[in-house]
Design an enzyme around this catalytic site. Structure first.
Site, short mmCIF file in Angstrom:
data_model
loop_
_atom_site.label_atom_id
_atom_site.label_comp_id
_atom_site.label_asym_id
_atom_site.label_seq_id
_atom_site.Cartn_x
_atom_site.Cartn_y
_atom_site.Cartn_z
N HIS A 116 49.26 30.93 36.65
CA HIS A 116 49.09 32.01 36.55
C HIS A 116 51.15 32.49 37.25
O HIS A 116 51.82 33.13 37.87
CB HIS A 116 48.65 32.61 37.27
CG HIS A 116 47.52 32.79 37.22
ND1 HIS A 116 45.96 32.49 38.08
CD2 HIS A 116 46.57 32.98 35.73
CE1 HIS A 116 44.86 32.61 37.15
NE2 HIS A 116 44.88 32.77 35.95
N ARG A 160 55.15 32.59 25.98
CA ARG A 160 53.81 31.49 27.36
C ARG A 160 54.09 30.57 27.05
O ARG A 160 53.03 30.24 25.91
CB ARG A 160 53.29 32.52 27.59
CG ARG A 160 52.03 32.42 28.87
CD ARG A 160 50.95 33.19 28.91
NE ARG A 160 50.30 32.12 29.61
CZ ARG A 160 49.28 32.34 29.36
NH1 ARG A 160 48.03 32.72 29.12
NH2 ARG A 160 48.70 32.14 31.06
N ASN A 198 52.48 35.51 23.54
CA ASN A 198 51.49 34.73 24.26
C ASN A 198 50.85 34.38 23.37
O ASN A 198 49.69 35.50 22.66
CB ASN A 198 51.12 36.05 25.30
CG ASN A 198 49.92 34.73 26.47
OD1 ASN A 198 49.45 34.20 25.79
ND2 ASN A 198 49.28 35.44 27.36
N ARG A 216 34.72 30.77 36.13
CA ARG A 216 34.44 28.98 36.95
C ARG A 216 34.19 28.49 37.73
O ARG A 216 34.87 29.98 38.08
CB ARG A 216 36.10 28.53 36.05
CG ARG A 216 36.82 29.04 34.72
CD ARG A 216 38.31 28.68 34.94
NE ARG A 216 39.09 29.70 33.63
CZ ARG A 216 40.38 30.40 33.95
NH1 ARG A 216 40.96 29.57 35.19
NH2 ARG A 216 40.76 30.99 33.18
N GLU A 268 53.25 39.83 33.36
CA GLU A 268 53.65 38.99 32.80
C GLU A 268 54.56 39.47 32.22
O GLU A 268 55.95 38.23 31.53
CB GLU A 268 52.96 38.04 32.49
CG GLU A 268 52.23 37.55 34.15
CD GLU A 268 50.80 36.83 33.78
OE1 GLU A 268 49.59 38.09 33.68
OE2 GLU A 268 49.88 35.64 33.90
#
Ligand code: AMP
Length: 393
Positions: A177, A88, A7, A236, A379
């Site tokens: 996601h 990823r 990643n 955010r 993940e």
């Protein structure tokens, strides 16, 4: 078979090497502050932990150091032992609804979709190019954050804006996601031994998103064209009225870039509380009766509950709600408040079980109409699984 999950972020790189199909983690490495002062990396293997503060100028150096550690620590005998690398990739546009073996066309597409994810795709691509340079014969797989959401209907992904924006410029809901939501969906099917489930997955971390899943397929998700929309997040804003942007530009003289930066980095729980984006600090603030921390938590919970209610309707009654990621796995308070605010759906919390942290647990009582679970997301494992499956095929 040894599979590496990679990643690559703008100033960090995360690696995890697996023995597949056993799904055994052989080693995990995190490189931080790449290209900045005080760069360091930490590695975990066989209950050992190493942390080294060493200057690495760029991503390529980080990859080289990690691969050297693999050999020095005798995790592998030679680099040829790594049979596949899963990368990823944040944005696969509307072209990729699954992971794929990386070839020239995929590389060009990742580059093309950089216009949709300028902060992520270029550095994801850099990861691919470095691996191809250091391990020229390796098989590489792209695992897209957007792929799982490609099963949404047009009525879910088209915005109420001029249709040409979609046709000409690709303006639509993509969702993010996806690797995490897919992992959670597959995991609950394994746990319950069923595939015909209606599930709402809540990935509540620094970034946060909620997805409605029917029979293993995404039908709705809260993030949109970018990861800025949906529920309130750490920094955010989540969904806001877009007119606010023009209004704040006029009032403050800020540029569009500055306002967008405020929405991405200075809003959400941090913006509301004025203290922190971290749920642990918000919890402290709540204990100390800090009004804005209390408000930040209330807004966060209300947005989550609103999406869950909406998705429960679209699913015609969900069977399962899953809480995951940093906050979902650890925050007893957030889970409790969300479940209590959904009591009209027949959700009955089990307060004792809800004290669990980071372990797979049912947290509702047996007479709850919807069963709620904590499931830690993974993940990296999902990336390794998809890579292994494609390479084995
Ligand atoms: P993630 O993006 O999944 O790594 O989640 C990061 C966020 O999870 C942090 O910013 C915290 O707000 C939250 N978090 C992590 N650990 C805990 C904890 N023990 N209790 C409450 N929140 C936590």
């Amino acid at each position: 078979m040894k599979i590496l999950s990679l990643n690559a972020g703008s100033s960090s790189m995360k690696f995890q090497l697996y023995e597949m199909p056993e799904e055994k983690v052989l080693i995990a490495g995190v490189f931080e502050r790449i290209g900045l002062n005080n760069s360091f990396y930490s590695i975990k293997y066989n209950n050992n932990k190493i942390k080294k503060e060493i200057q690495f100028k760029n991503h390529e150096e980080a990859v080289s150091i990690f691969l050297k550690e693999l050999i020095d620590l005798k995790i592998i005998d030679s680099l040829e032992d790594i049979k596949g690398i899963g990368h990823r990739i944040v944005h696969g546009g509307d072209k990729y609804c699954d992971s794929v073996i990386i070839n020239e066309e995929v590389i060009q597409d990742v580059e093309k979709f950089s216009t949709l994810a300028p902060l992520h795709n270029p550095v994801n691509l850099l990861g691919i190019n470095i691996i191809k340079k250091i391990l020229p014969d390796s098989k590489n797989v792209a695992v897209f954050d957007t792929a799982f959401h490609q099963t949404m209907d047009k009525e879910s992904f088209i915005y109420s804006v001029p249709y040409e924006w979609y046709k000409e410029y690709g303006v639509r809901r993509y969702g993010f996601h996806g690797t995490s939501h897919k992992y959670l969906s597959e995991r609950i099917c394994e746990i319950l031994g069923r595939k015909d489930l209606k599930v709402i997955t809540c990935h509540l971390g620094g970034g946060a998103s909620i997805t409605a899943i029917k029979d293993g397929k995404c039908i709705e998700t809260s993030m949109g064209f970018t990861p800025l929309s949906g529920i309130t997040m750490g920094t955010r804003s989540g969904d806001i009225d877009p007119s606010i942007i023009e209004y704040i530009m006029q009032k403050t003289g800020k540029s569009i870039k500055e306002v967008m930066n405020d929405l991405n980095k200075k809003s959400g729980v941090l913006g509301i509380s004025g203290i922190s984006s971290d749920d642990r600090e918000i919890e402290e603030g709540i204990k100390n009766n800090d009004e804005r921390c209390i408000l930040a938590r209330k807004i966060f919970v209300r947005r989550i509950a609103a999406f869950i209610s909406q998705y429960n309707t679209f699913l015609n009654g969900a069977d399962i709600i899953i809480f995951s990621a940093g906050i979902g796995e650890n925050s007893e308070g957030v889970r409790k408040e969300v479940m209590n605010s959904l009591s009209s759906l027949g959700i009955i919390i089990d307060d004792e079980k809800n004290k669990s942290r980071g372990v797979e647990t049912v947290i509702t009582s047996s007479d709850s109409k919807i069963s709620c679970y904590i499931i830690p997301t993974d993940e990296e494992l999902m990336i390794a699984k998809e890579t292994y499956e494609l390479i084995e095929r």
